[in-house]
Design an enzyme around this catalytic site. Structure first.
Site, PDB file in Angstrom:
ATOM      1  N   ASP A 205       0.797  -1.118   0.087  1.00 54.61           N
ATOM      2  CA  ASP A 205       0.061   0.031  -0.119  1.00 54.61           C
ATOM      3  C   ASP A 205       0.834   1.464   0.153  1.00 54.61           C
ATOM      4  O   ASP A 205       1.896   1.259   0.626  1.00 54.61           O
ATOM      5  CB  ASP A 205      -0.895   0.031   1.313  1.00 54.61           C
ATOM      6  CG  ASP A 205      -1.935   1.014   1.476  1.00 54.61           C
ATOM      7  OD1 ASP A 205      -3.046   1.041   0.668  1.00 54.61           O
ATOM      8  OD2 ASP A 205      -1.938   1.794   2.348  1.00 54.61           O
ATOM      9  N   GLU A 267       1.421  -0.322  -5.020  1.00 56.93           N
ATOM     10  CA  GLU A 267       0.431   0.673  -5.202  1.00 56.93           C
ATOM     11  C   GLU A 267       1.435   1.965  -5.317  1.00 56.93           C
ATOM     12  O   GLU A 267       1.721   2.434  -4.205  1.00 56.93           O
ATOM     13  CB  GLU A 267      -0.641   0.412  -4.120  1.00 56.93           C
ATOM     14  CG  GLU A 267      -1.810   1.638  -4.512  1.00 56.93           C
ATOM     15  CD  GLU A 267      -2.378   2.418  -3.272  1.00 56.93           C
ATOM     16  OE1 GLU A 267      -3.329   2.992  -3.598  1.00 56.93           O
ATOM     17  OE2 GLU A 267      -1.853   2.413  -2.262  1.00 56.93           O
TER      18      GLU A 267
HETATM   19  C1  GLC Z   1      -4.129   3.049  -0.480  1.00 58.05           C
HETATM   20  C2  GLC Z   1      -5.356   2.197  -0.146  1.00 58.05           C
HETATM   21  C3  GLC Z   1      -6.482   3.062   0.375  1.00 58.05           C
HETATM   22  C4  GLC Z   1      -5.915   3.724   1.908  1.00 58.05           C
HETATM   23  C5  GLC Z   1      -4.876   4.369   1.629  1.00 58.05           C
HETATM   24  C6  GLC Z   1      -4.158   4.544   3.013  1.00 58.05           C
HETATM   25  O1  GLC Z   1      -4.527   3.964  -1.124  1.00 58.05           O
HETATM   26  O2  GLC Z   1      -5.713   1.533  -1.148  1.00 58.05           O
HETATM   27  O3  GLC Z   1      -7.913   2.590   0.371  1.00 58.05           O
HETATM   28  O4  GLC Z   1      -7.129   4.794   2.123  1.00 58.05           O
HETATM   29  O5  GLC Z   1      -3.779   3.641   0.912  1.00 58.05           O
HETATM   30  O6  GLC Z   1      -3.831   3.385   3.586  1.00 58.05           O
END
Ligand code: GLC
Length: 498
Positions: A205, A267
């Protein structure tokens, strides 16, 4: 017991690499645990519920599933605020339930990825008090102008210590200091814990937030818009120092070491041309240029070509943050979007419910949803009845339209969205490694995959295909002259391939 249709994971060598690199061409199905299947009638999805639905995934033919966070959490950000990395939230079950889910998935040839939320913890994680130096602090008020992702300043006062702490997201999500070796060690321990249980990899993440400028310099004002959607307050600054630090390798090398050959999917909320340093350590990274591209042939083709050169991107068109395919693309284009998503070379991610064409719902304004994302998180629609077969109790969020869209209604219908997904997933294994974009009408996205040609028509009128060949999958009936209807896609098997 392995289902007859699911080969052993290790036999699923992708055309682009050895079996251990299954992800190079793998299809990963994202499960949002709260909304997939409830097994105990409390209205909240859980791990035994997921286990009971694994045959759906096996039938679909996916290679892996990714579970959005399952850990204990006060739910300030729907589980992306983790209070204990090595346990299961009681609402979802127990570690024993997790082991059972993992074994049941493996028995079906399906790998399991967890969500590693390691840029920050929950403010309720014991580390915040026990190891304050694992976080980023300032003694005399905010030391810079950084803004938080969902608006407001990125610094908050901790009343207990009288100091200010950094949070890239909500104030309940203090950022870990990845420059501190103890943090790297602690998260390596978490990775080791889950690998020891047999997990196959992690979706990591908020990777570009893990390491920040060591001098905590101000972010300058934005002179041009960031290429992807941002909260308007956050978008006022160019995030030159609060993210995407050149020393990201510090954090990622530690994760890589801990993960070994488990897959790491990043991500990284940055354009394709900035993903290179991340891919030095991660196996794959989502391409957000593709997800956020306008639904037009020119921009999509550009997003595809800048991603394809990286060779290790994960194609994605929707998830729990950005809304469902059927609500994001023009009316009637969801089938063509599925065809595009699943025929591009590389890993592809499907968000639960997209395979039946679910649409965004109204959300419910629950306290954990301060940014309006529950609209994309309504329960999976298994059956046509009002509870959607999701829960025997009162669902935490109402199903949107199960009478119109459900797995049960689509699984026997060869013309359904669900049948299309299944067919495309099966066809992927026959597509050649790599791809080549083809010169075509400006309204078409067209590329070659070995002896197959994929074409998607985004114009308002029928267009001739870019090559001759027999249609093996089409999202709408192809005209007698071979023309592809507007907002439709086709996979052709080239004449020379036979
Ligand atoms: C990522 C997740 C999202 C979350 C953020 C903070 O972007 O996909 O849902 O709010 O991280 O952890």
């Amino acid at each position: 017991m392995r289902s007859a249709e699911q080969p052993d994971p290790d036999e699923r060598a992708s055309p682009a690499g050895p079996a251990s690199e299954w992800w190079r061409n793998g299809v990963v199905y994202q499960i949002y645990p709260r909304s997939f299947q409830d097994s105990d009638g409390d209205g909240v999805g859980d791990l035994p519920g997921i286990t009971s639905r694994l045959d759906h995934l096996a039938w679909l033919g996916v290679d892996a599933l990714w579970l959005s966070p399952i850990y204990p959490s006060p739910l300030a950000d729907s589980g992306y605020d983790v209070a204990d990395y090595t346990a299961v939230d009681p609402a979802y079950g127990t570690l024993a339930d997790f082991d059972h889910l993992l074994a049941a998935a493996h028995a079906r040839g399906i790998r399991v990825l967890l969500d590693l939320v390691a840029a920050h913890t929950s403010i309720e994680h014991p580390w915040f008090r026990e190891h304050p130096d694992w976080y980023v602090w300032a003694d005399d008020g905010p030391p810079n102008n950084w803004r938080a992702t969902f608006g407001g300043p990125a610094w908050s006062l901790d009343r207990e210590s009288g100091r200010w702490y950094l949070h890239s997201f909500y104030p309940e999500q203090p950022d870990l200091d990845w420059r501190n070796p103890e943090v790297r060690e602690a998260i390596a321990g978490v990775v080791g814990f889950w690998r020891g249980r047999g997990v196959d990899g992690f979706r990591v993440d908020a990777v570009e937030r893990m390491v920040k400028d060591s001098r905590l310099r101000d972010d300058p004002p934005a002179v041009e818009p960031f290429p992807f959607p941002l909260h308007p307050e956050h978008a006022e600054l160019r995030h030159a120092h609060s993210r995407n630090d050149p020393e990201i390798g510090l954090a990622l090398a530690a994760l890589r070491d801990a993960a070994g050959d488990a897959v790491l999917v990043g991500e990284v909320y940055l354009p394709n041309d900035e993903l290179g340093p991340y891919l030095e350590h991660l196996d794959v990274a989502f391409t957000f240029d593709f997800l956020h591209s306008p639904w037009e042939a020119g921009p999509l083709t550009r997003a595809i070509s800048s991603a394809a050169v990286l060779e290790r991107v994960a194609w994605v068109l929707s998830n729990h943050d950005f809304g469902r395919i059927a609500s994001r693309v023009p009316a009637g284009a969801a089938r063509a979007a599925a065809l595009l998503l699943l025929t591009l070379p590389g890993a592809a991610f499907i968000y639960q419910g997209d395979e039946i064409g679910m649409v965004d719902g109204p959300g419910a304004g629950t306290p954990s949803d301060r940014f309006g994302r529950d609209a994309y998180r309504h329960p999976m629609q298994w059956e046509p009845q009002p509870d959607a077969g999701f829960s025997s109790g009162r669902p935490w969020l109402e199903p949107v339209d199960p009478a119109r869209v459900s797995v049960a209604a689509q699984c026997e219908d060869p013309a359904s969205m669900l049948a299309l997904y299944r067919r495309l997933i099966a066809l992927r294994r026959e597509l050649g490694a790599g791809s080549r974009l083809l010169a075509a009408d400006p309204g078409l996205i067209a590329f070659e995959r070995g002896e197959h040609v994929v074409a998607v028509n985004l114009a308002d009128e029928p267009l001739p295909p870019p090559a001759s060949g027999e249609p093996v999958v089409a999202t709408a009936p192809i005209g007698g002259d071979g023309a592809i209807p507007p907002q439709a896609g086709v996979v052709l098997r080239g004449d020379r391939g036979g």
